[in-house]
Motif scaffolding. Structure first.
Motif, mmCIF file in Angstrom:
data_model
loop_
_atom_site.group_PDB
_atom_site.id
_atom_site.type_symbol
_atom_site.label_atom_id
_atom_site.label_comp_id
_atom_site.label_asym_id
_atom_site.label_seq_id
_atom_site.Cartn_x
_atom_site.Cartn_y
_atom_site.Cartn_z
ATOM 1 N N PRO A 285 26.444 13.736 22.691
ATOM 2 C CA PRO A 285 26.211 13.748 21.246
ATOM 3 C C PRO A 285 26.765 15.023 20.606
ATOM 4 O O PRO A 285 26.826 16.076 21.255
ATOM 5 N N LEU A 286 27.169 14.940 19.361
ATOM 6 C CA LEU A 286 27.830 16.041 18.682
ATOM 7 C C LEU A 286 27.044 17.343 18.745
ATOM 8 O O LEU A 286 27.596 18.394 19.076
ATOM 9 N N ASP A 287 25.752 17.298 18.442
ATOM 10 C CA ASP A 287 24.948 18.528 18.471
ATOM 11 C C ASP A 287 24.927 19.148 19.861
ATOM 12 O O ASP A 287 25.036 20.368 20.008
ATOM 13 N N ASP A 288 24.803 18.305 20.882
ATOM 14 C CA ASP A 288 24.820 18.804 22.259
ATOM 15 C C ASP A 288 26.202 19.344 22.617
ATOM 16 O O ASP A 288 26.312 20.351 23.323
ATOM 17 N N ALA A 289 27.244 18.690 22.134
ATOM 18 C CA ALA A 289 28.611 19.140 22.403
ATOM 19 C C ALA A 289 28.837 20.524 21.806
ATOM 20 O O ALA A 289 29.475 21.378 22.438
ATOM 21 N N ILE A 290 28.318 20.755 20.623
ATOM 22 C CA ILE A 290 28.449 22.068 19.985
ATOM 23 C C ILE A 290 27.713 23.125 20.801
ATOM 24 O O ILE A 290 28.239 24.217 21.038
ATOM 25 N N ASP A 291 26.504 22.805 21.252
ATOM 26 C CA ASP A 291 25.749 23.742 22.093
ATOM 27 C C ASP A 291 26.496 24.040 23.391
ATOM 28 O O ASP A 291 26.577 25.193 23.820
ATOM 29 N N GLU A 292 27.030 23.000 24.004
ATOM 30 C CA GLU A 292 27.785 23.177 25.252
ATOM 31 C C GLU A 292 29.040 24.010 25.011
ATOM 32 O O GLU A 292 29.414 24.854 25.838
ATOM 33 N N PHE A 293 29.696 23.768 23.898
ATOM 34 C CA PHE A 293 30.898 24.539 23.564
ATOM 35 C C PHE A 293 30.551 26.018 23.407
ATOM 36 O O PHE A 293 31.271 26.890 23.903
ATOM 37 N N ASN A 294 29.445 26.307 22.736
ATOM 38 C CA ASN A 294 29.007 27.704 22.585
ATOM 39 C C ASN A 294 28.703 28.342 23.930
ATOM 40 O O ASN A 294 29.069 29.501 24.181
ATOM 41 N N LYS A 295 28.041 27.595 24.828
ATOM 42 C CA LYS A 295 27.776 28.104 26.167
ATOM 43 C C LYS A 295 29.099 28.381 26.887
ATOM 44 O O LYS A 295 29.243 29.403 27.567
ATOM 45 N N VAL B 21 33.108 21.793 30.837
ATOM 46 C CA VAL B 21 34.378 21.171 30.447
ATOM 47 C C VAL B 21 34.411 19.720 30.897
ATOM 48 O O VAL B 21 34.797 18.827 30.124
ATOM 49 N N ASN B 22 33.992 19.445 32.142
ATOM 50 C CA ASN B 22 33.971 18.067 32.635
ATOM 51 C C ASN B 22 33.052 17.188 31.797
ATOM 52 O O ASN B 22 33.392 16.049 31.478
ATOM 53 N N LYS B 23 31.895 17.731 31.443
ATOM 54 C CA LYS B 23 30.939 16.976 30.630
ATOM 55 C C LYS B 23 31.539 16.652 29.261
ATOM 56 O O LYS B 23 31.448 15.532 28.774
ATOM 57 N N LEU B 24 32.173 17.649 28.643
ATOM 58 C CA LEU B 24 32.749 17.443 27.310
ATOM 59 C C LEU B 24 33.964 16.509 27.348
ATOM 60 O O LEU B 24 34.187 15.751 26.408
#
Length: 72
Positions: free
Chosen positions: A26-36, A17-20
């Motif tokens: 980057p968008l692709d990484d944000a999507i991966d982080e959101f899924n995690k 959450v802090n990272k986001l």
């Protein structure tokens, strides 16, 4: 990931959450982080439900053991 304790899962969730929130992911990484994060939310929720069920089986107003009913 599912073998983590509640506290470990919550800590990892807070890190994501802090990272986001910083917004420099980057968008692709944000999507991966959101899924995690969503998987971690499910793990935390499952652990909380299990703990609630265990407590409900142990404690009741008169001290008797009861079965947990989440619809009450």
């Amino acid at each position: 990931m599912e073998n983590m304790s509640f506290e470990e899962s919550l800590e990892k969730l807070e890190d994501i959450v802090n990272k986001l929130e910083k917004g420099d992911v980057p968008l692709d990484d944000a999507i991966d982080e959101f899924n995690k994060a969503m998987n971690l939310v499910k793990i935390c929720n499952d652990k909380l439900n299990s703990a609630e069920e265990a407590i409900a089986k142990i404690v009741q107003e008169n001290g008797d053991l009861i079965e947990f009913n989440s619809n009450e």
